[in-house]
Design a protein around this motif. Structure first.
Motif, PDB file in Angstrom:
ATOM      1  N   PHE B  88       0.830  -1.201   0.000  1.00  0.00           N
ATOM      2  CA  PHE B  88       0.000   0.000   0.000  1.00  0.00           C
ATOM      3  C   PHE B  88       0.870   1.259   0.000  1.00  0.00           C
ATOM      4  O   PHE B  88       0.665   2.186  -0.782  1.00  0.00           O
ATOM      5  N   VAL B  89       1.876   1.264   0.886  1.00  0.00           N
ATOM      6  CA  VAL B  89       2.721   2.455   1.024  1.00  0.00           C
ATOM      7  C   VAL B  89       3.536   2.690  -0.252  1.00  0.00           C
ATOM      8  O   VAL B  89       3.697   3.825  -0.693  1.00  0.00           O
ATOM      9  N   VAL B  90       4.026   1.599  -0.853  1.00  0.00           N
ATOM     10  CA  VAL B  90       4.807   1.751  -2.088  1.00  0.00           C
ATOM     11  C   VAL B  90       3.943   2.365  -3.188  1.00  0.00           C
ATOM     12  O   VAL B  90       4.348   3.319  -3.867  1.00  0.00           O
ATOM     13  N   ILE B  91       2.707   1.844  -3.348  1.00  0.00           N
ATOM     14  CA  ILE B  91       1.803   2.407  -4.365  1.00  0.00           C
ATOM     15  C   ILE B  91       1.511   3.876  -4.050  1.00  0.00           C
ATOM     16  O   ILE B  91       1.537   4.744  -4.916  1.00  0.00           O
ATOM     17  N   LEU B  92       1.275   4.148  -2.751  1.00  0.00           N
ATOM     18  CA  LEU B  92       0.960   5.517  -2.314  1.00  0.00           C
ATOM     19  C   LEU B  92       2.081   6.485  -2.673  1.00  0.00           C
ATOM     20  O   LEU B  92       1.857   7.534  -3.289  1.00  0.00           O
ATOM     21  N   ILE B  93       3.325   6.118  -2.326  1.00  0.00           N
ATOM     22  CA  ILE B  93       4.437   7.051  -2.515  1.00  0.00           C
ATOM     23  C   ILE B  93       4.783   7.185  -4.004  1.00  0.00           C
ATOM     24  O   ILE B  93       4.867   8.295  -4.537  1.00  0.00           O
ATOM     25  N   ILE B  94       4.935   6.047  -4.699  1.00  0.00           N
ATOM     26  CA  ILE B  94       5.307   6.136  -6.109  1.00  0.00           C
ATOM     27  C   ILE B  94       4.181   6.786  -6.905  1.00  0.00           C
ATOM     28  O   ILE B  94       4.420   7.658  -7.742  1.00  0.00           O
ATOM     29  N   GLY B  95       2.933   6.413  -6.603  1.00  0.00           N
ATOM     30  CA  GLY B  95       1.788   6.999  -7.298  1.00  0.00           C
ATOM     31  C   GLY B  95       1.712   8.495  -7.089  1.00  0.00           C
ATOM     32  O   GLY B  95       1.501   9.263  -8.027  1.00  0.00           O
ATOM     33  N   THR B  96       1.914   8.937  -5.836  1.00  0.00           N
ATOM     34  CA  THR B  96       1.857  10.371  -5.543  1.00  0.00           C
ATOM     35  C   THR B  96       2.943  11.120  -6.296  1.00  0.00           C
ATOM     36  O   THR B  96       2.683  12.159  -6.926  1.00  0.00           O
ATOM     37  N   MET B  97       4.167  10.578  -6.235  1.00  0.00           N
ATOM     38  CA  MET B  97       5.274  11.275  -6.895  1.00  0.00           C
ATOM     39  C   MET B  97       5.029  11.344  -8.405  1.00  0.00           C
ATOM     40  O   MET B  97       5.254  12.377  -9.037  1.00  0.00           O
ATOM     41  N   PHE B  98       4.526  10.235  -8.973  1.00  0.00           N
ATOM     42  CA  PHE B  98       4.289  10.217 -10.417  1.00  0.00           C
ATOM     43  C   PHE B  98       3.230  11.240 -10.798  1.00  0.00           C
ATOM     44  O   PHE B  98       3.442  12.084 -11.672  1.00  0.00           O
ATOM     45  N   ILE B  99       2.101  11.206 -10.079  1.00  0.00           N
ATOM     46  CA  ILE B  99       0.975  12.030 -10.530  1.00  0.00           C
ATOM     47  C   ILE B  99       1.248  13.511 -10.266  1.00  0.00           C
ATOM     48  O   ILE B  99       0.900  14.376 -11.074  1.00  0.00           O
ATOM     49  N   MET B 100       1.934  13.830  -9.160  1.00  0.00           N
ATOM     50  CA  MET B 100       2.217  15.238  -8.881  1.00  0.00           C
ATOM     51  C   MET B 100       3.273  15.780  -9.836  1.00  0.00           C
ATOM     52  O   MET B 100       3.217  16.935 -10.260  1.00  0.00           O
ATOM     53  N   ASN B 101       4.229  14.926 -10.202  1.00  0.00           N
ATOM     54  CA  ASN B 101       5.238  15.338 -11.168  1.00  0.00           C
ATOM     55  C   ASN B 101       4.584  15.591 -12.523  1.00  0.00           C
ATOM     56  O   ASN B 101       4.861  16.581 -13.195  1.00  0.00           O
ATOM     57  N   THR B 103       1.443  16.383 -13.093  1.00  0.00           N
ATOM     58  CA  THR B 103       0.649  17.612 -13.009  1.00  0.00           C
ATOM     59  C   THR B 103       1.547  18.833 -13.163  1.00  0.00           C
ATOM     60  O   THR B 103       1.236  19.764 -13.906  1.00  0.00           O
ATOM     61  N   ALA B 104       2.680  18.815 -12.466  1.00  0.00           N
ATOM     62  CA  ALA B 104       3.588  19.956 -12.524  1.00  0.00           C
ATOM     63  C   ALA B 104       4.094  20.167 -13.948  1.00  0.00           C
ATOM     64  O   ALA B 104       4.188  21.308 -14.420  1.00  0.00           O
ATOM     65  N   MET B 105       4.381  19.067 -14.652  1.00  0.00           N
ATOM     66  CA  MET B 105       4.830  19.173 -16.039  1.00  0.00           C
ATOM     67  C   MET B 105       3.763  19.847 -16.895  1.00  0.00           C
ATOM     68  O   MET B 105       4.043  20.776 -17.641  1.00  0.00           O
ATOM     69  N   HIS B 106       2.512  19.377 -16.761  1.00  0.00           N
ATOM     70  CA  HIS B 106       1.441  19.891 -17.611  1.00  0.00           C
ATOM     71  C   HIS B 106       1.117  21.339 -17.298  1.00  0.00           C
ATOM     72  O   HIS B 106       0.745  22.107 -18.175  1.00  0.00           O
ATOM     73  N   MET B 107       1.275  21.721 -16.025  1.00  0.00           N
ATOM     74  CA  MET B 107       0.975  23.105 -15.656  1.00  0.00           C
ATOM     75  C   MET B 107       2.210  23.987 -15.829  1.00  0.00           C
ATOM     76  O   MET B 107       2.153  25.171 -15.542  1.00  0.00           O
ATOM     77  N   MET B 108       3.290  23.385 -16.262  1.00  0.00           N
ATOM     78  CA  MET B 108       4.553  24.100 -16.500  1.00  0.00           C
ATOM     79  C   MET B 108       4.975  24.913 -15.284  1.00  0.00           C
ATOM     80  O   MET B 108       5.398  26.055 -15.388  1.00  0.00           O
ATOM     81  N   SER B 109       4.788  24.314 -14.087  1.00  0.00           N
ATOM     82  CA  SER B 109       5.152  25.048 -12.874  1.00  0.00           C
ATOM     83  C   SER B 109       6.602  24.776 -12.479  1.00  0.00           C
ATOM     84  O   SER B 109       7.051  25.221 -11.448  1.00  0.00           O
ATOM     85  N   ARG B 110       7.281  23.940 -13.275  1.00  0.00           N
ATOM     86  CA  ARG B 110       8.705  23.781 -12.960  1.00  0.00           C
ATOM     87  C   ARG B 110       9.502  23.623 -14.243  1.00  0.00           C
ATOM     88  O   ARG B 110       8.928  23.567 -15.321  1.00  0.00           O
TER      89      ARG B 110
END
Lengths: 201, 110
Positions: B88-101, B103-110
């Motif tokens: 559960f924790v592995v999916i949580l952490i990798i999933g969060t990092m993937f999806i937030m990264n 999102t940041a790419m698409h919003m060009m915030s970094r």
């Protein structure tokens, strides 16, 4: 799984499970693990969002980190010695080792609080940036757990005082606290690796 | 597991020597982790990999020597809970990092 485990069975049952209390506590620890997992995920996402403020490299120091880590590691083995004494029914030794563990844990919380106070005093509190918000949330959640562990240790020391033998029920409490304390040490391994050391590369 | 003996209630608990072995291993792994970062002898990505490996090994050491996890049948439910939580924790952490990264790419915030 009957609840009256006060009578110690002398023989080894082929299907004798450990106390349901300890198993229940283990399940709680696993949910706690998920809480810390989410906080680590938040930190992983936000650790570069410093908003022009200081990063981990500017804030963290090796000395304090090494001292905190050493205190927690040593407290792990002193609690282990306490458990060994408990299995041998040597109550005065159990109280002594629990006391040592308490002092080491107290030292850890003290160091962490002075580190936080120093950071907040310099204007780098949790309100400074997303990085610091996630840092304070994660590390202080761990610190809060250690503080709860300290209260629990004191409670058990008081309950053990003046008794001559350790009943099964007390043994369950000591075993649960042992799991809790060692679990917090594992969380701290992840904290000092991924939060502190990884920011200092 | 020969260094762990089992109490009448079926819970294995360590001996003095198993706690000391675990402690010495943990100290060595911690000191190496600090040393790797302080010496700056590896590249940044190499240091991060080394830290991840050291932390992983140290967690295993703690689980075995301090939390007494084993493969015994009396620990099956503990282990099932544990592996469920870890997954559960592995999916949580990798999933969060993937999806937030992402999102940041698409919003060009970094």
């Amino acid at each position: 799984m009957a609840h009256d485990t006060t009578v110690q069975t002398a023989g080894h049952d082929e299907h004798h499970h450990e106390s349901p209390v300890v198993f229940g506590f283990w399940v709680y620890l696993m949910t706690d693990c998920i809480i810390f997992g989410s906080l680590f995920a938040v930190f992983a996402v936000l650790h570069n969002q410093v908003n022009g403020g200081p990063s981990g490299r500017d804030l963290f120091e090796y000395k304090g980190l090494a001292e905190e880590t050493a205190l927690l590691l040593i407290s792990s083995i002193t609690y282990g010695f306490g458990m060994i004494a408990a299995h041998k029914n040597e109550i005065s030794k159990v109280i002594m080792w629990l006391g040592v563990t308490f002092l080491l844990g107290l030292g850890f919380v003290g160091l962490e609080l002075s580190e936080f106070a120093h950071m907040i005093h310099e204007g780098n509190g949790p309100d400074r940036s997303a990085f610091l918000s996630s840092f304070f949330t994660l590390v202080s959640t761990h610190g809060l757990h250690v503080t709860c562990g300290l209260i629990w240790i004191v409670t058990l020391i008081v309950q053990l005082m003046g008794t001559t033998e350790i009943p099964e029920r007390m043994m369950s409490k000591l075993t649960c606290l042992s799991l809790f304390w060692h679990f917090l040490d594992i969380v701290w391994i992840c904290v000092f690796t991924y939060v502190y050391l990884a920011s200092m590369i | 597991m020969s260094d762990l003996h089992t109490s009448p209630s079926g819970e294995s608990h360590g001996s003095v020597s198993s706690y000391i072995i675990g402690f010495v291993l943990a100290v060595i792994l911690t000191v190496v982790a600090f040393g790797v970062v302080m010496s700056h002898s590896l590249s940044p990505s190499g240091t991060l990999t080394a830290l991840a490996v050291l932390a992983f090994v140290q967690v295993l050491v703690h689980l075995h020597y301090f939390l007494h996890m084993g493969s015994g049948s009396e620990q099956r439910w503990n282990n099932m809970c544990f592996f469920f939580a870890v997954g559960f924790v592995v999916i949580l952490i990798i999933g969060t990092m993937f999806i937030m990264n992402n999102t940041a790419m698409h919003m060009m915030s970094r």
